[in-house]
Motif scaffolding. Structure first.
Motif, mmCIF file in Angstrom:
data_model
loop_
_atom_site.group_PDB
_atom_site.id
_atom_site.type_symbol
_atom_site.label_atom_id
_atom_site.label_comp_id
_atom_site.label_asym_id
_atom_site.label_seq_id
_atom_site.Cartn_x
_atom_site.Cartn_y
_atom_site.Cartn_z
ATOM 1 N N GLU A 143 0.832 -1.209 0.000
ATOM 2 C CA GLU A 143 0.000 0.000 0.000
ATOM 3 C C GLU A 143 0.867 1.260 0.000
ATOM 4 O O GLU A 143 0.592 2.221 -0.723
ATOM 5 N N GLU A 144 1.922 1.250 0.790
ATOM 6 C CA GLU A 144 2.839 2.387 0.845
ATOM 7 C C GLU A 144 3.443 2.659 -0.539
ATOM 8 O O GLU A 144 3.512 3.810 -0.995
ATOM 9 N N ALA A 145 3.876 1.595 -1.227
ATOM 10 C CA ALA A 145 4.496 1.737 -2.541
ATOM 11 C C ALA A 145 3.505 2.259 -3.580
ATOM 12 O O ALA A 145 3.842 3.118 -4.414
ATOM 13 N N VAL A 146 2.275 1.738 -3.544
ATOM 14 C CA VAL A 146 1.257 2.156 -4.514
ATOM 15 C C VAL A 146 0.869 3.613 -4.293
ATOM 16 O O VAL A 146 0.762 4.395 -5.256
ATOM 17 N N ILE A 147 0.660 3.998 -3.041
ATOM 18 C CA ILE A 147 0.285 5.383 -2.744
ATOM 19 C C ILE A 147 1.388 6.341 -3.181
ATOM 20 O O ILE A 147 1.120 7.401 -3.771
ATOM 21 N N LYS A 148 2.637 5.957 -2.930
ATOM 22 C CA LYS A 148 3.763 6.799 -3.346
ATOM 23 C C LYS A 148 3.754 7.018 -4.858
ATOM 24 O O LYS A 148 3.964 8.135 -5.346
ATOM 25 N N LYS A 149 3.483 5.952 -5.612
ATOM 26 C CA LYS A 149 3.477 6.050 -7.070
ATOM 27 C C LYS A 149 2.284 6.882 -7.553
ATOM 28 O O LYS A 149 2.423 7.692 -8.488
ATOM 29 N N MET A 150 1.130 6.708 -6.944
ATOM 30 C CA MET A 150 -0.052 7.487 -7.334
ATOM 31 C C MET A 150 0.173 8.972 -7.056
ATOM 32 O O MET A 150 -0.238 9.838 -7.840
ATOM 33 N N ILE A 151 0.832 9.268 -5.938
ATOM 34 C CA ILE A 151 1.149 10.652 -5.584
ATOM 35 C C ILE A 151 2.043 11.289 -6.647
ATOM 36 O O ILE A 151 1.867 12.457 -7.021
ATOM 37 N N GLU A 152 2.983 10.519 -7.177
ATOM 38 C CA GLU A 152 3.846 11.013 -8.255
ATOM 39 C C GLU A 152 3.019 11.422 -9.469
ATOM 40 O O GLU A 152 3.278 12.459 -10.099
ATOM 41 N N PHE A 153 2.013 10.615 -9.815
ATOM 42 C CA PHE A 153 1.193 10.920 -10.985
ATOM 43 C C PHE A 153 0.297 12.130 -10.752
ATOM 44 O O PHE A 153 -0.047 12.841 -11.712
ATOM 45 N N VAL A 154 -0.108 12.363 -9.510
ATOM 46 C CA VAL A 154 -0.868 13.578 -9.208
ATOM 47 C C VAL A 154 0.017 14.814 -9.393
ATOM 48 O O VAL A 154 -0.464 15.887 -9.750
ATOM 49 N N GLY A 155 1.328 14.637 -9.160
ATOM 50 C CA GLY A 155 2.253 15.737 -9.360
ATOM 51 C C GLY A 155 2.790 16.343 -8.077
ATOM 52 O O GLY A 155 3.396 17.416 -8.097
ATOM 53 N N TRP A 156 2.589 15.664 -6.952
ATOM 54 C CA TRP A 156 3.125 16.139 -5.671
ATOM 55 C C TRP A 156 4.511 15.543 -5.432
ATOM 56 O O TRP A 156 4.804 14.426 -5.846
ATOM 57 N N ILE A 162 -4.468 6.714 1.889
ATOM 58 C CA ILE A 162 -4.995 5.464 2.423
ATOM 59 C C ILE A 162 -6.061 4.932 1.471
ATOM 60 O O ILE A 162 -6.755 5.708 0.796
ATOM 61 N N PHE A 163 -6.158 3.608 1.369
ATOM 62 C CA PHE A 163 -7.190 2.984 0.533
ATOM 63 C C PHE A 163 -8.469 2.802 1.348
ATOM 64 O O PHE A 163 -8.419 2.419 2.519
ATOM 65 N N ASN A 164 -9.591 3.088 0.704
ATOM 66 C CA ASN A 164 -10.892 3.088 1.369
ATOM 67 C C ASN A 164 -11.903 2.225 0.624
ATOM 68 O O ASN A 164 -11.721 1.943 -0.555
ATOM 69 N N PRO A 165 -12.992 1.862 1.288
ATOM 70 C CA PRO A 165 -14.036 1.063 0.617
ATOM 71 C C PRO A 165 -14.970 1.922 -0.225
ATOM 72 O O PRO A 165 -16.140 2.087 0.079
ATOM 73 N N GLY A 166 -14.434 2.526 -1.292
ATOM 74 C CA GLY A 166 -15.273 3.285 -2.209
ATOM 75 C C GLY A 166 -14.894 4.749 -2.303
ATOM 76 O O GLY A 166 -14.415 5.350 -1.340
ATOM 77 N N GLY A 167 -15.132 5.340 -3.486
ATOM 78 C CA GLY A 167 -14.877 6.755 -3.684
ATOM 79 C C GLY A 167 -15.740 7.627 -2.799
ATOM 80 O O GLY A 167 -15.331 8.710 -2.387
ATOM 81 N N SER A 168 -16.959 7.173 -2.493
ATOM 82 C CA SER A 168 -17.833 7.933 -1.597
ATOM 83 C C SER A 168 -17.190 8.090 -0.222
ATOM 84 O O SER A 168 -17.266 9.160 0.388
ATOM 85 N N VAL A 169 -16.548 7.030 0.252
ATOM 86 C CA VAL A 169 -15.869 7.093 1.553
ATOM 87 C C VAL A 169 -14.639 7.992 1.457
ATOM 88 O O VAL A 169 -14.348 8.762 2.383
ATOM 89 N N SER A 170 -13.920 7.933 0.350
ATOM 90 C CA SER A 170 -12.773 8.824 0.159
ATOM 91 C C SER A 170 -13.204 10.279 0.208
ATOM 92 O O SER A 170 -12.532 11.129 0.813
ATOM 93 N N ASN A 171 -14.338 10.594 -0.430
ATOM 94 C CA ASN A 171 -14.847 11.963 -0.401
ATOM 95 C C ASN A 171 -15.238 12.378 1.009
ATOM 96 O O ASN A 171 -15.011 13.521 1.421
ATOM 97 N N MET A 172 -15.815 11.455 1.760
ATOM 98 C CA MET A 172 -16.174 11.751 3.143
ATOM 99 C C MET A 172 -14.928 11.986 3.992
ATOM 100 O O MET A 172 -14.874 12.911 4.808
ATOM 101 N N TYR A 173 -13.911 11.141 3.806
ATOM 102 C CA TYR A 173 -12.632 11.324 4.500
ATOM 103 C C TYR A 173 -12.090 12.728 4.238
ATOM 104 O O TYR A 173 -11.638 13.426 5.146
ATOM 105 N N ALA A 174 -12.092 13.125 2.954
ATOM 106 C CA ALA A 174 -11.536 14.419 2.568
ATOM 107 C C ALA A 174 -12.307 15.562 3.205
ATOM 108 O O ALA A 174 -11.717 16.539 3.687
#
Length: 508
Positions: A143-156, A162-174
């Motif tokens: 998970e750490e490796a995947v998040i790091k790579k995804m962050i690179e593609f966002v441009g940060w 963190i991985f969540n059970p659904g985009g709706s939950v990710s939006n709630m987290y945010a």
């Protein structure tokens, strides 16, 4: 059973407590292994090997009451034999929708990725929970490796996630994270001392924004929906007006939720201009890229998300366009100071002991509102390892090329009418049957056209030939929304879709 019990009791050191024999396991491992082997064979034959077979039905339609009788859903006091259970497995597969069928276009996910599927088999068999390194060493590192790579593609340059059970939950987290950043005391003191918090999202945002505002106690009336243009994009000038309105009302604006890939039209909000407004007013910018985030993988199409690097948080679902398998959804956060953990931690002493024999910074479970958590990142990781970034990029590019092909074919065919030129994989169109083509444009025409898509949908499902979604939207009568995702989809499937609609609607 009585004879077996007597034999067990006669064995040396047999222990009986409360009428229960405690010696040896009660599970028949050999029989269980045989069952798993036979069930896996059914899965291979009936699901995996038929995944790209267009001669198979997308669904075997049955009405709910009929299906209840076919499946025999009653649970009984005594268990049933393995052969009967295996037949249940066959029936479940038979009467379920085959979302891996090349002609399943119904949702924002589709298709089968073999590497992701194997990853799911592994994690289901291991049954891990991703909260501490001691119980989930491999999956936490993945998970750490995947998040790091995804962050690179966002441009940060750095970040957290963190991985969540659904985009709706990710939006709630945010949303909750932005509120915590705005007023950290909310974690301990609750809502009573807070000002009236207001957040902003476009009219085309996902409905999870409303749900999150309700769930978090912010209130749906405090979600200010910003007007969009004819393509479904948030209008920055309207956002500016609404932020100023909220301030004049004495409210406390704290968050803007932009969308990168809206659910129906596939629109991408102008992130750079929205980020300018957020910087000016000190607002957290969250980008819901659950659907559109995978375009970041494509060098050709990542321009759709221009400006996303200026976001404070991003929701991105690899289980959609990239086929990582439901569910596989990440919340990415630019802040790397431990904000996620500060916001969500409860510091359970029985789980997150600080005197462990290893580096406890790898015990990331306190960043989540969950305790038990699935290793969803592993599906994406194994697939990414197998295909490489170029393989994932090819999926995005091909899906959008097929979408462009379909758009051009729609323009050529009589009776088909686009709502708008798509910029992503959502193709929205009407089918106008021959009987309506000479009618004048007016209320009666649109009333009749509104009834066309539901009838075609019913016929395609009962026939099992394909599945295609429809909906009314912002004053427009029912239209089809076709979504291209699966690598199994071909140009021939695009042609079939249009031919099949004409065939199913020829008598309307």
């Amino acid at each position: 059973v009585g004879v077996c019990k007597q034999e067990m009791l006669q064995k040396k050191n047999a222990v009986l407590v409360d009428g229960v024999i405690l010696n040896g396991p009660i599970m028949d491992s050999k029989a269980g292994e045989k069952f798993v082997e036979e069930a896996c064979k059914i899965i291979m034959e009936e699901v995996v090997q038929k995944a790209d077979d267009v001669t198979e039905k997308v669904c075997e339609w049955q009405a709910p009451e009929t299906l209840k009788q076919i499946l025999d859903l009653e649970m009984r006091d005594t268990g049933e034999c393995h052969q009967k259970i295996l037949q249940f497995c066959r029936d479940v597969i038979k009467y379920s929708v085959k979302t891996n069928h090349p002609r399943f276009f119904n949702q924002l996910y589709a298709g089968i990725d073999y590497y992701s599927l194997v990853a799911r088999f592994i994690t289901e068999a291991l049954n891990p929970s991703v909260y501490t390194y001691e119980v989930s060493p491999v999956f936490l590192l993945v998970e750490e490796a995947v998040i790091k790579k995804m962050i690179e593609f966002v441009g940060w340059e750095e970040g957290d996630g963190i991985f969540n059970p659904g985009g709706s939950v990710s939006n709630m987290y945010a949303m909750n994270l932005a509120r915590y950043k705005f007023c950290p005391e909310v974690k301990e003191k609750g809502l009573s001392g807070l000002p009236r918090l207001v957040l902003f999202a476009s009219e085309e945002c996902h409905y999870s924004m409303k749900k999150a505002a309700s769930f978090l106690g912010i209130g749906t009336e405090n979600v200010y929906f910003i007007k969009t243009d004819e393509r479904g994009k948030m209008i920055p000038e309207e956002l500016e007006k609404q932020v100023q309105r909220a301030r004049k009302e004495g409210s406390a604006p704290f968050l803007v939720c932009a969308t990168a890939g809206t659910t129906v039209l596939g629109a991408f909000d102008p992130l750079d201009k929205i980020a300018d407004i957020c910087e000016k007013h000190g607002l957290w910018l969250h980008v819901d890229a659950s659907w559109g985030g995978s375009a970041l993988i494509s060098r050709k199409h990542r321009r759709l998300l221009h400006g996303i690097h200026r976001a404070d948080s991003v929701a991105w679902n690899p289980h959609k366009m990239l086929l990582a398998g439901i569910q596989c959804c990440a919340l990415l956060v630019k802040d790397n100071s431990g904000l996620l953990k500060k916001c969500y931690s409860a510091e359970a002493a029985y789980l997150f002991q600080q005197d462990k024999f290893y580096d406890v910074s790898y015990d990331t479970g306190d960043k989540s509102i969950q305790c038990s958590r699935r290793p969803d990142a592993f599906k994406f990781w194994l697939m990414w390892k197998a295909l490489g970034t170029t393989g994932l990029e090819e999926r995005v590019n091909r899906a959008l090329a097929l979408a462009r092909y379909l758009v051009e074919e729609i323009k050529k065919r009589e009776g088909f009418q686009l709502l708008l030129e798509p910029e992503y994989a959502n193709i929205c169109f009407w089918y106008i049957p021959p009987s309506l083509r000479k009618m004048e444009d007016g209320p009666e025409f649109w009333q009749k056209l509104h009834q066309v898509a539901p009838v075609i949908k019913e016929r395609m499902m009962k026939k099992g030939s394909m599945m295609l979604g429809y909906q009314p939207h912002r004053g427009k009568v029912n239209f089809f929304r076709q979504v291209v995702i699966s690598p199994q989809v071909s140009r021939e499937d695009m042609d079939f879709l249009l031919d099949e609609i004409e065939l199913l609607a020829k008598d309307l």
